[in-house]
Design a protein around this motif. Structure first.
Motif, PDB file in Angstrom:
ATOM      1  N   GLN A 330      -3.170  -5.427  -8.999  1.00 52.87           N
ATOM      2  CA  GLN A 330      -3.350  -4.152  -8.319  1.00 52.87           C
ATOM      3  C   GLN A 330      -4.700  -3.500  -8.629  1.00 52.87           C
ATOM      4  O   GLN A 330      -5.296  -2.858  -7.760  1.00 52.87           O
ATOM      5  CB  GLN A 330      -2.218  -3.193  -8.711  1.00 52.87           C
ATOM      6  CG  GLN A 330      -0.845  -3.642  -8.250  1.00 52.87           C
ATOM      7  CD  GLN A 330      -0.753  -3.834  -6.749  1.00 52.87           C
ATOM      8  OE1 GLN A 330      -1.307  -3.060  -5.975  1.00 52.87           O
ATOM      9  NE2 GLN A 330      -0.055  -4.885  -6.328  1.00 52.87           N
ATOM     10  N   ASN A 340      -4.531   0.596 -15.380  1.00 51.80           N
ATOM     11  CA  ASN A 340      -3.233   0.399 -14.739  1.00 51.80           C
ATOM     12  C   ASN A 340      -2.321  -0.287 -15.744  1.00 51.80           C
ATOM     13  O   ASN A 340      -2.614  -1.393 -16.202  1.00 51.80           O
ATOM     14  CB  ASN A 340      -3.382  -0.466 -13.480  1.00 51.80           C
ATOM     15  CG  ASN A 340      -2.101  -0.528 -12.668  1.00 51.80           C
ATOM     16  OD1 ASN A 340      -1.347   0.442 -12.617  1.00 51.80           O
ATOM     17  ND2 ASN A 340      -1.857  -1.656 -12.010  1.00 51.80           N
ATOM     18  N   ASP A 656      -6.891   4.458  -3.593  1.00 53.97           N
ATOM     19  CA  ASP A 656      -6.111   3.233  -3.452  1.00 53.97           C
ATOM     20  C   ASP A 656      -6.464   2.609  -2.109  1.00 53.97           C
ATOM     21  O   ASP A 656      -6.058   3.109  -1.054  1.00 53.97           O
ATOM     22  CB  ASP A 656      -4.613   3.544  -3.531  1.00 53.97           C
ATOM     23  CG  ASP A 656      -3.748   2.290  -3.458  1.00 53.97           C
ATOM     24  OD1 ASP A 656      -4.028   1.430  -2.610  1.00 53.97           O
ATOM     25  OD2 ASP A 656      -2.802   2.177  -4.241  1.00 53.97           O
ATOM     26  N   VAL A 662      -8.806  -0.582  -6.056  1.00 52.49           N
ATOM     27  CA  VAL A 662      -8.576   0.768  -6.563  1.00 52.49           C
ATOM     28  C   VAL A 662      -9.818   1.213  -7.316  1.00 52.49           C
ATOM     29  O   VAL A 662     -10.329   0.484  -8.163  1.00 52.49           O
ATOM     30  CB  VAL A 662      -7.348   0.819  -7.490  1.00 52.49           C
ATOM     31  CG1 VAL A 662      -7.163   2.216  -8.069  1.00 52.49           C
ATOM     32  CG2 VAL A 662      -6.096   0.390  -6.724  1.00 52.49           C
ATOM     33  N   MET A 674      -4.462   8.443  -4.056  1.00 55.17           N
ATOM     34  CA  MET A 674      -3.495   7.712  -4.878  1.00 55.17           C
ATOM     35  C   MET A 674      -2.158   8.446  -4.912  1.00 55.17           C
ATOM     36  O   MET A 674      -2.108   9.679  -4.971  1.00 55.17           O
ATOM     37  CB  MET A 674      -4.038   7.566  -6.302  1.00 55.17           C
ATOM     38  CG  MET A 674      -3.092   6.869  -7.263  1.00 55.17           C
ATOM     39  SD  MET A 674      -2.704   5.174  -6.785  1.00 55.17           S
ATOM     40  CE  MET A 674      -4.296   4.397  -7.077  1.00 55.17           C
ATOM     41  N   LYS A 678       2.208   4.002  -4.434  1.00 54.62           N
ATOM     42  CA  LYS A 678       1.213   2.974  -4.113  1.00 54.62           C
ATOM     43  C   LYS A 678       1.005   2.050  -5.316  1.00 54.62           C
ATOM     44  O   LYS A 678       1.863   1.241  -5.628  1.00 54.62           O
ATOM     45  CB  LYS A 678      -0.085   3.646  -3.665  1.00 54.62           C
ATOM     46  CG  LYS A 678       0.034   4.370  -2.325  1.00 54.62           C
ATOM     47  CD  LYS A 678      -1.313   4.920  -1.870  1.00 54.62           C
ATOM     48  CE  LYS A 678      -1.228   5.557  -0.494  1.00 54.62           C
ATOM     49  NZ  LYS A 678      -2.557   6.044  -0.024  1.00 54.62           N
ATOM     50  N   THR A 679      -0.118   2.157  -5.988  1.00 52.94           N
ATOM     51  CA  THR A 679      -0.445   1.236  -7.083  1.00 52.94           C
ATOM     52  C   THR A 679       0.647   1.141  -8.146  1.00 52.94           C
ATOM     53  O   THR A 679       1.061   0.022  -8.508  1.00 52.94           O
ATOM     54  CB  THR A 679      -1.783   1.635  -7.730  1.00 52.94           C
ATOM     55  OG1 THR A 679      -2.821   1.526  -6.757  1.00 52.94           O
ATOM     56  CG2 THR A 679      -2.117   0.742  -8.912  1.00 52.94           C
TER      57      THR A 679
END
Length: 708
Positions: A330, A340, A656, A662, A674, A678-679
């Motif tokens: 991601q 992340n 995103d 990202v 964002m 999503k992510t």
């Protein structure tokens, strides 16, 4: 002549020491010191390497101050033993700890102004090296005293050596010396040296290898084979000659071996990393949490790095790999200022075992390659918060206080100005002549009311601020602590660090529990339910585990078992599990959170893209300016939390653009796109889908009518 006579008297006293003992040669205190020291050498092993393994017992890291592999006498080749004896103490098997003939010769030479001579036996050298490398390893002054060229120091060393020979066999002393001595570059003992220099074991060391190692102990830095190969070769050949003199090697074999290269491994010694960097880019974060956990549970850093423990962790290597793979899919590992993370915890009523801690970043010291040694998945690293995931605590408090049930309707107006929580900013309406209210708007279109279950799935801000008013902020912030944000809620609200009592800013001087909760005439801060404060991703995952464990909170533990160097279990004192909320409340909250991945739930798109088809609980969250976001979710088998945030410069938005695209916007006032759906949600489903493949699709618990 007078000096030599005095010296002779001192040496005679040394010779007679075993006979007369405390009857006049030394004081009782000195005698006790000698006895204690000789007992230490006989009974206490030197610092060893601690090994950290995954749950299957496979090593993932080594932690040590001195790289040492303990080696028994029968695990050392005869070539190594005779090489050392030949060059350092050819009468080793003849004396009783001190070679008085050599000592008197050296003492007379030194006292009369001749060349300085040592004449120390291997037993005496064992004493000195034990003092330098074990007792005084972190004490420069102590190390200097252990090497003083004085008769007093030599005599004390001799006394200890004589005592030692009454407690240990010659083979034990020889092995003890070979286990404690340094072979340069923080490589201690023949076991570690055999591996580091020749990639072999000490029982397989041949004559040439043994001669090189035996020659090094005299001056490890000077005879380092990579820095000074010529001197190392000279010294090795000198040892070979000594073996010939000692009738342990033929002259023909010695000459043949002298022509051979040193044969050490290329590019420096072959030794493992001494800390969690050795766990590698994928497992390093888990190793870091193990270390942090043990240091916070009574073990000292010195114990951890010298104790020779075997620490079997709860890390599932497959789960950790899938978590790392999903986080990195991601968000690129080298993306500037974007972290992340994904933390996974196994629910249970007796233990909450941490099975994975991963990040898009690699664990390591090279920042230019995107690496970091900051404990991103476990520490309170996300300082801008996890957004609406905190609405879980408001919902739970409302259920606990009887404010509403999961199927009751709650108000969800498009905007709301609280008359309870105040000080919302210049854009908020005045509620009287002197007081400005706290105002909040929804991020999207919502009906004026909906069930609590629908509100948890679609996340209207106004509904949960109203519920905060009705439940009371004390109940809400207490609920966050009870369900799992223990360390988070006791950190400060500014940066998640320790509370600074003398700081003028309340965000630094109070715990989050105090900062957001009611105090005096203040009812508390309504922004809490919007998740605006520093949060640990691991603790957020443990919140989901608590809910899926019928409301039983347990500390998120990375420890399966610890054994000491002898193989004996080592207990650690962990917090006991506790029934944080009634089981019926937890089960009902789980049902209330069961619609986030379906219909118009905020993670439905990510779930659909992953082909998700299991019962689960979930909640997304997004902070101001879309600068950080989170997803918390769980099935009966596994709980987890994913977070995306800006670790270096927290303020500003995140963009995103889809998996692998990202980015962080420049400027503290930038606004991104964002969201938690999503992510973070894609990261969670991306790991959970393959991890649970083949496992039964277990149903969620049934709700309790009292909370419906």
């Amino acid at each position: 002549m007078l000096g030599l006579c005095l010296l002779a008297g001192v040496l005679v006293a040394g010779i007679l020491f075993p006979v007369v003992g405390a009857a006049g040669v030394i004081s009782n205190e000195a005698s006790d010191t000698v006895e204690s020291m000789s007992s230490d050498l006989a009974d206490k092993p030197p610092p060893l390497v601690t090994t950290v393994t995954d749950r299957n017992g496979q090593p993932i890291a080594t932690l040590y101050d001195q790289y040492r592999v303990p080696t028994a006498p029968d695990q050392i080749s005869d070539a190594m033993k005779w090489a050392l004896i030949s060059v350092e103490d050819r009468r080793f098997y003849e004396h009783a700890g001190v070679d008085w003939k050599g000592t008197i010769r050296a003492a007379i030479s030194n006292t009369s102004g001749g060349d300085t001579q040592g004449a120390s036996t291997l037993t005496q050298q064992y004493v000195k090296n034990y003092l330098i490398n074990v007792i005084y390893r972190d004490d420069d002054l102590g190390q200097q005293r252990a090497q003083e060229q004085t008769i007093a120091r030599k005599l004390k060393e001799a006394r200890i050596a004589i005592q030692l020979e009454t407690k240990m066999s010659k083979e034990q002393i020889l092995a003890g010396y070979l286990n404690v001595v340094e072979f340069s570059r923080r490589i201690f003992g023949v076991g570690a040296a055999a591996h580091a220099y020749f990639n072999t074991t000490p029982d397989k060391l041949n004559v040439a290898q043994s001669a090189m190692l035996a020659g090094m102990v005299n001056n490890p830095a000077v005879y380092d084979p990579w820095n000074n190969p010529e001197k190392a070769t000279e010294r090795r050949n000198f040892v070979l000659d000594k073996m010939v003199e000692n009738l342990k090697l033929s002259k023909e074999d010695a000459e043949r071996l002298k022509s051979e290269p040193l044969g050490v491994v290329p590019e420096g010694p072959n030794k493992p990393a001494s800390n969690c960097v050795g766990a590698g880019p994928e497992n390093g974060f888990f190793c870091q949490y193990v270390q942090d956990y043990l240091l916070s549970h009574g073990m000292t850093e010195d114990q951890l790095y010298t104790g020779g423990y075997t620490i079997r962790t709860t890390m599932d290597p497959r789960a950790n790999h899938l978590a790392k793979e999903s986080a990195e899919t991601q968000v690129d590992k080298t993306e500037p200022n974007v972290a992340n993370t994904l933390s996974l915890v196994k629910p249970g009523k007796n233990r909450h075992e941490v099975v994975a801690l991963a990040a898009n970043r690699d664990y390591g010291p090279n920042a230019d390659a995107g690496q970091t040694e900051w404990a991103l998945p476990s520490d309170i690293a996300n300082v801008t918060g996890t957004g609406s995931s905190y609405k879980i605590f408001t919902a739970a408090a409302a259920l606990e206080r009887g404010v509403t049930g999961i199927y009751e309707r709650v108000q969800s107006p498009s905007s709301y100005t609280s008359r309870v929580f105040v000080g919302g900013g210049d854009h908020c309406a005045m509620i009287d002549q002197y007081t400005r209210g706290y105002c909040v708007v929804n991020a999207g279109e919502y009906p004026p009311s909906m069930t609590l279950q629908e509100a948890l799935a679609t996340s209207p801000n106004t509904a949960f601020v109203i519920l905060e008013e009705q439940a009371g902020m004390k109940a809400v912030v207490d609920m966050a602590y009870k369900l799992g944000l223990r360390k988070t809620m006791t950190s400060n609200a500014a940066n998640g660090g320790p509370v600074q009592p003398d700081h003028e800013n309340p965000a630094y001087s109070q715990t989050q529990r105090e900062f957001f909760g009611p105090s005096g005439r203040s009812p508390g801060k309504g922004a809490f339910t919007l998740g605006v404060s520093p949060t640990s991703g691991l603790e957020l995952a443990n919140v989901a585990a608590t809910i899926m464990s019928g409301g039983v909170w347990c500390p998120p533990t990375p420890i399966a078992q610890i054994t000491d160097r002898e193989g004996n279990p080592v207990p650690i004192k962990e917090a006991k599990c506790e029934q944080a909320v009634p089981e019926g409340l937890a089960n009902s909250l789980a049902v209330g959170m069961s619609k986030d991945d379906v219909g118009n739930g905020t993670s439905a798109a990510a779930a659909s893209a992953a082909g998700w088809d299991r019962p689960m609980i979930g909640k997304t969250g997004t902070t101001q300016n879309n600068g950080s976001a989170a997803f918390i979710g769980a099935t009966p088998q596994m709980a987890g939390a994913a977070m995306v945030f800006r670790p270096t410069y927290p303020n500003g938005g995140l963009i995103d653009g889809g998996p692998g695209n990202v980015t962080a916007l420049e400027g503290s006032d930038t606004v991104g796109n964002m969201f938690g759906g999503k992510t973070p949600a894609r990261t969670w489903f991306g790991a959970m889908k393959p991890l649970l493949e083949g496992q039964p699709k277990l149903p969620l618990p049934r709700s309790d009518p009292r909370y419906e």
